[in-house]
Design a protein around this motif. Structure first.
Motif, PDB file in Angstrom:
ATOM      1  N   VAL A 225      -6.463   4.052  -3.536  1.00 58.31           N
ATOM      2  CA  VAL A 225      -7.846   4.424  -3.246  1.00 58.31           C
ATOM      3  C   VAL A 225      -8.631   4.387  -4.551  1.00 58.31           C
ATOM      4  CG1 VAL A 225      -9.375   6.233  -2.379  1.00 58.31           C
ATOM      5  CG2 VAL A 225      -7.110   5.898  -1.344  1.00 58.31           C
ATOM      6  N   LEU A 226      -9.767   3.676  -4.558  1.00 55.13           N
ATOM      7  CA  LEU A 226     -10.607   3.639  -5.745  1.00 55.13           C
ATOM      8  C   LEU A 226     -11.044   5.053  -6.107  1.00 55.13           C
ATOM      9  CD1 LEU A 226     -12.050   1.773  -7.808  1.00 55.13           C
ATOM     10  CD2 LEU A 226     -14.023   1.762  -6.258  1.00 55.13           C
ATOM     11  N   ASP A 227     -10.795   5.458  -7.341  1.00 59.00           N
ATOM     12  CA  ASP A 227     -11.078   6.810  -7.820  1.00 59.00           C
ATOM     13  C   ASP A 227     -10.353   7.852  -6.980  1.00 59.00           C
ATOM     14  OD1 ASP A 227     -12.246   8.591  -9.657  1.00 59.00           O
ATOM     15  OD2 ASP A 227     -13.839   9.094  -8.260  1.00 59.00           O
ATOM     16  N   GLY A 228      -9.191   7.489  -6.499  1.00 54.37           N
ATOM     17  CA  GLY A 228      -8.402   8.404  -5.693  1.00 54.37           C
ATOM     18  C   GLY A 228      -6.924   8.183  -5.937  1.00 54.37           C
ATOM     19  N   PRO A 229      -6.096   8.691  -5.052  1.00 59.23           N
ATOM     20  CA  PRO A 229      -4.658   8.609  -5.279  1.00 59.23           C
ATOM     21  C   PRO A 229      -4.065   7.280  -4.839  1.00 59.23           C
ATOM     22  CG  PRO A 229      -5.073   9.749  -3.228  1.00 59.23           C
ATOM     23  CD  PRO A 229      -6.425   9.448  -3.829  1.00 59.23           C
ATOM     24  N   LYS A 230      -2.841   7.053  -5.254  1.00 62.26           N
ATOM     25  CA  LYS A 230      -2.026   6.001  -4.681  1.00 62.26           C
ATOM     26  C   LYS A 230      -1.400   6.565  -3.416  1.00 62.26           C
ATOM     27  CE  LYS A 230       1.565   2.621  -5.880  1.00 62.26           C
ATOM     28  NZ  LYS A 230       2.482   2.143  -6.960  1.00 62.26           N
ATOM     29  N   VAL A 231      -1.631   5.901  -2.302  1.00 59.80           N
ATOM     30  CA  VAL A 231      -1.193   6.415  -1.004  1.00 59.80           C
ATOM     31  C   VAL A 231       0.056   5.667  -0.561  1.00 59.80           C
ATOM     32  CG1 VAL A 231      -1.821   6.772   1.409  1.00 59.80           C
ATOM     33  CG2 VAL A 231      -3.549   7.038  -0.381  1.00 59.80           C
ATOM     34  N   PHE A 232       1.069   6.409  -0.122  1.00 61.68           N
ATOM     35  CA  PHE A 232       2.297   5.831   0.400  1.00 61.68           C
ATOM     36  C   PHE A 232       2.399   6.114   1.895  1.00 61.68           C
ATOM     37  CE2 PHE A 232       3.208   6.260  -4.081  1.00 61.68           C
ATOM     38  CZ  PHE A 232       3.985   5.143  -4.380  1.00 61.68           C
ATOM     39  N   TYR A 233       2.861   5.105   2.636  1.00 63.78           N
ATOM     40  CA  TYR A 233       3.264   5.271   4.023  1.00 63.78           C
ATOM     41  C   TYR A 233       4.781   5.111   4.066  1.00 63.78           C
ATOM     42  CZ  TYR A 233      -1.446   4.831   6.144  1.00 63.78           C
ATOM     43  OH  TYR A 233      -2.752   5.025   6.537  1.00 63.78           O
ATOM     44  N   VAL A 234       5.492   6.096   4.595  1.00 64.73           N
ATOM     45  CA  VAL A 234       6.943   6.025   4.746  1.00 64.73           C
ATOM     46  C   VAL A 234       7.238   6.273   6.218  1.00 64.73           C
ATOM     47  CG1 VAL A 234       9.172   6.945   4.003  1.00 64.73           C
ATOM     48  CG2 VAL A 234       7.249   6.890   2.388  1.00 64.73           C
ATOM     49  N   TYR A 235       7.652   5.208   6.935  1.00 60.38           N
ATOM     50  CA  TYR A 235       7.788   5.322   8.386  1.00 60.38           C
ATOM     51  C   TYR A 235       8.704   4.242   8.923  1.00 60.38           C
ATOM     52  CZ  TYR A 235       4.352   1.449   8.713  1.00 60.38           C
ATOM     53  OH  TYR A 235       3.691   0.244   8.603  1.00 60.38           O
ATOM     54  N   GLN A 236       9.114   4.414  10.170  1.00 61.96           N
ATOM     55  CA  GLN A 236       9.909   3.402  10.859  1.00 61.96           C
ATOM     56  C   GLN A 236       8.954   2.359  11.429  1.00 61.96           C
ATOM     57  OE1 GLN A 236      12.058   5.643  13.829  1.00 61.96           O
ATOM     58  NE2 GLN A 236      13.755   6.106  12.439  1.00 61.96           N
ATOM     59  N   LYS A 237       8.977   1.198  10.857  1.00 62.99           N
ATOM     60  CA  LYS A 237       8.040   0.156  11.273  1.00 62.99           C
ATOM     61  C   LYS A 237       8.531  -0.478  12.566  1.00 62.99           C
ATOM     62  CE  LYS A 237       5.054  -3.198   9.020  1.00 62.99           C
ATOM     63  NZ  LYS A 237       4.755  -3.873   7.728  1.00 62.99           N
ATOM     64  N   SER A 238       7.693  -0.384  13.618  1.00 58.21           N
ATOM     65  CA  SER A 238       8.071  -0.913  14.925  1.00 58.21           C
ATOM     66  C   SER A 238       6.813  -1.134  15.740  1.00 58.21           C
ATOM     67  CB  SER A 238       9.000   0.068  15.655  1.00 58.21           C
ATOM     68  OG  SER A 238       8.284   1.239  16.006  1.00 58.21           O
ATOM     69  N   GLU A 239       6.980  -1.578  16.955  1.00 59.19           N
ATOM     70  CA  GLU A 239       5.857  -1.768  17.855  1.00 59.19           C
ATOM     71  C   GLU A 239       5.142  -0.434  18.118  1.00 59.19           C
ATOM     72  OE1 GLU A 239       3.133  -3.739  20.325  1.00 59.19           O
ATOM     73  OE2 GLU A 239       4.599  -4.528  18.889  1.00 59.19           O
ATOM     74  N   LYS A 240       5.915   0.657  18.148  1.00 63.95           N
ATOM     75  CA  LYS A 240       5.338   1.962  18.420  1.00 63.95           C
ATOM     76  C   LYS A 240       4.494   2.497  17.261  1.00 63.95           C
ATOM     77  CE  LYS A 240       8.928   3.441  21.676  1.00 63.95           C
ATOM     78  NZ  LYS A 240       9.992   4.446  21.944  1.00 63.95           N
ATOM     79  N   THR A 241       4.736   1.980  16.061  1.00 61.41           N
ATOM     80  CA  THR A 241       3.993   2.467  14.889  1.00 61.41           C
ATOM     81  C   THR A 241       3.075   1.390  14.309  1.00 61.41           C
ATOM     82  OG1 THR A 241       5.827   1.874  13.422  1.00 61.41           O
ATOM     83  CG2 THR A 241       5.788   4.131  14.267  1.00 61.41           C
ATOM     84  N   LYS A 242       2.718   0.402  15.112  1.00 60.16           N
ATOM     85  CA  LYS A 242       1.908  -0.709  14.607  1.00 60.16           C
ATOM     86  C   LYS A 242       0.522  -0.265  14.150  1.00 60.16           C
ATOM     87  CE  LYS A 242       0.300  -2.047  19.245  1.00 60.16           C
ATOM     88  NZ  LYS A 242       0.254  -3.136  20.254  1.00 60.16           N
TER      89      LYS A 242
END
Length: 614
Positions: free
Chosen positions: A275-292
């Motif tokens: 994020v510009l002038d903000g934090p580095k954002v992480f997504y940690v998740y099970q990548k699947s059709e349900k989490t698209k």
């Protein structure tokens, strides 16, 4: 006589000094080594804790939270759920029966303390449900530090509420409130509330956490990963560094946060964006059709951080992580655990915005949630409504982003089960009453302040409050001090009515009398909370003319508001039930007139607030 005078003066000075004790906050530094047996859902823990007593008191005991001890049949949390039945938290029971009562022995939560030492010497300790009382050999004097060491083993509980193994979306381990955590100590004493499934409080702390786990696991956590090249998932060209047990060690650090939370799963995918002038954002998740929808949410989350930085204050920490885990959504230091299988983009983003918004309130401002949940949940809900109104504008544009919360409040009041927001978070008798007292009334506390003093003043107040009290532990008294200073108003009456009681606002247009060149209006206070009144006239040529009727108790009147200019009338004494005034408009000039065209006033009966002129 002189000696008596000197004694009385000394006593008065001592009492005054005690009441005017300068602000302080305690500090802790954790260093942990954790060895996880993933197959059996257990771990071994070692901890060195350096604790600094910045208070003016000498401490002879300390207290730790052992939250996982609550996840077993017969615990205080189990009893609380059973006693509340269907009025309690639906996530903790099925048809009014506690889910904790049927946890198998091998899936009970447990934190078994082997020893606690202070500066190398054994200490006596007593475990009282989810609280551990530790008697010190050497008291901790003011402005001094001591070092505790301890070892323990833990059984990861069945996932029922927030923490635990094998959540309903298949996440192996949600590790939240998972270690012996020292309790907060402040002017009000030790914050040693039993854990019954709700709120937390803790001192700001630094963390160094080494987690040894099977090499095929990926960990998401609220902190900074110090060895991304040696573990799975964080660097494309990483080479997993394992020990003789085929385990990898994850090295995490975090500074000046309230807790350290993590989750582990073999099927996690790790993604990040900045994020510009903000934090580095992480997504940690099970990548699947349900989490698209996680991928689609990214630009919205970037905008969320930017809006919050501008509206409240800049996010303090370098990273933030959204982790799939838990049983709904729950905030922790620099991260949140959320269920990942979303049915709509707006629903997923709304959950992320709310839980991420807690970073400003529950984490950076660090209110005592157990005592004042309405500040944490309510203020977070306020900014959630503000942000979501901009991220997902309604089909029919409205100026008031809080209209939905106001309508929910009105409908809930009609049920007759409201409980005061001042109650301790864990001690509400009804789960719905807790939610409305904390989330909705806390949100509307700020909405009503904006109505009373003007939105510009409220914005100034919240920004100053954040800048003054971030990374501390403010109370509502600290907020009200700034609010009264900025606005010049006396606002104590409003806080008392809104937070300490279940009294309601209910004004009406009682009578309208038309003359040749004027109209005389009588308003009535039918409720039990007095308020200043914004009154408006819509003319036949579509112009809006606004009037402000101040409430005498504020002593200073609102001078501006984003909803338009206004003419200020004589004040309305709070003891007076009716108020009559005359406006220079005839009936033929008026299309409609009424109370609060902006829709911000939490009036429980809107039907008698507006008069349309035919």
């Amino acid at each position: 006589m002189k000696m008596r005078f000197f004694f009385l003066f000394s006593l008065f000075f001592s009492l005054f000094s005690a009441q005017q004790s300068p602000y302080y906050q305690q500090y802790a530094k954790y260093k942990m080594d954790i060895d996880v047996d993933a197959q059996n859902f257990t771990y071994q823990g070692k901890q060195t804790l350096t604790y600094t007593n910045n208070s003016p008191e000498e401490l002879k005991v300390v207290y730790f939270h052992l939250y996982w001890n609550a996840f077993k049949p017969g615990s205080i949390m189990d009893q609380r759920v059973a006693n509340q039945g269907k009025n309690g938290d639906s996530r903790l029971q099925i048809n009014g029966v506690s889910r904790l009562a049927s946890i198998p022995k091998e899936e009970e939560g447990a934190q078994n303390i082997h020893f606690v030492k202070q500066n190398g010497k054994d200490l006596r300790f007593e475990i009282q449900e989810s609280i551990m009382k530790v008697e010190l050999n050497t008291p901790i004097k003011p402005n001094s530090s001591t070092t505790f060491t301890m070892e323990w083993d833990a059984n990861i509980p069945q996932q029922i509420r927030r923490s635990g193994r094998n959540n309903r979306e298949g996440i192996d381990m949600t590790m939240t409130q998972w270690y012996p955590k020292i309790a907060e100590y402040d002017y009000d004493g030790w914050a040693t509330f039993d854990y019954v499934g709700r709120e937390f409080h803790a001192p700001f702390s630094d963390y160094e956490v080494n987690i040894k786990i099977d090499k095929d696991y990926v960990i998401g956590a609220g902190g900074n990963l110090e060895n991304p090249m040696e573990v799975k998932g964080y660097e494309a060209n990483s080479a997993i560094k394992t020990d003789d047990k085929n385990k990898a060690t994850w090295k995490w650090t975090a500074k000046n946060i309230l807790d350290f939370a993590w989750a582990a799963d073999r099927d996690y995918t790790v993604e990040n964006f900045t994020v510009l002038d903000g934090p580095k954002v992480f997504y940690v998740y099970q990548k699947s059709e349900k989490t698209k929808l996680w991928e689609e949410s990214k630009p919205y989350i970037i905008k969320f951080f930017q809006l919050m930085n501008a509206a409240y204050g800049r996010y303090t920490y370098p990273t933030y992580t959204f982790i799939q885990g838990g049983d709904g959504g729950m905030e922790y230091g620099m991260c949140t655990m959320i269920l990942g299988n979303a049915t709509s983009l707006e629903g997923l983003v709304g959950l992320m915005v709310h839980e991420g918004g807690h970073s400003w309130n529950q984490q950076i401002m660090a209110y005592n949630e157990s005592v004042r949940p309405w500040m944490d949940e309510g203020f977070t809900s306020y900014y959630e409504s503000y942000v979501m109104h901009q991220l997902f504008p309604p089909e029919k544009p409205i100026a008031n982003p809080f209209a939905g919360s106001l309508n929910s409040y009105r409908n809930f009041v009609k049920r007759g089960i409201e409980e005061p927001a001042v109650w301790l978070g864990d001690h509400h008798d009804n789960g719905s009453a807790y939610s409305f007292a904390s989330y909705v009334k806390g949100e509307l506390f700020l909405v009503q302040l904006g109505y009373i003093m003007g939105e510009q003043n409220l914005s100034t107040i919240m920004k100053e409050f954040y800048q003054t009290w971030k990374l501390k532990h403010p109370t509502d008294r600290d907020l009200m001090h700034i609010a009264q200073k900025v606005s010049g108003m006396d606002l104590k009456w409003f806080q008392n009515y809104w937070i300490n009681t279940t009294k309601t606002i209910d004004y009406s247009v009682k009578n309208v009398k038309y003359e040749a060149n004027s109209t005389t209006i009588t308003l009535e206070n039918k409720g039990t909370i007095p308020m200043p009144i914004d009154f408006s006239v819509l003319t036949k040529d579509k112009k809006v003319v606004n009037y402000q009727i101040p409430l005498n108790m504020t002593h200073v009147w609102k001078t501006k508001d984003i909803y338009g200019n206004f003419e200020t009338l004589n004040y309305w004494p709070w003891t007076q039930k009716e108020y009559t005034f005359t406006i220079p408009f005839s009936k033929s000039q008026i299309s409609a007139l009424g109370i609060d065209f902006s829709g911000r006033l939490a009036d429980v009966n809107m039907e008698d607030n507006l008069v349309e002129v035919k």
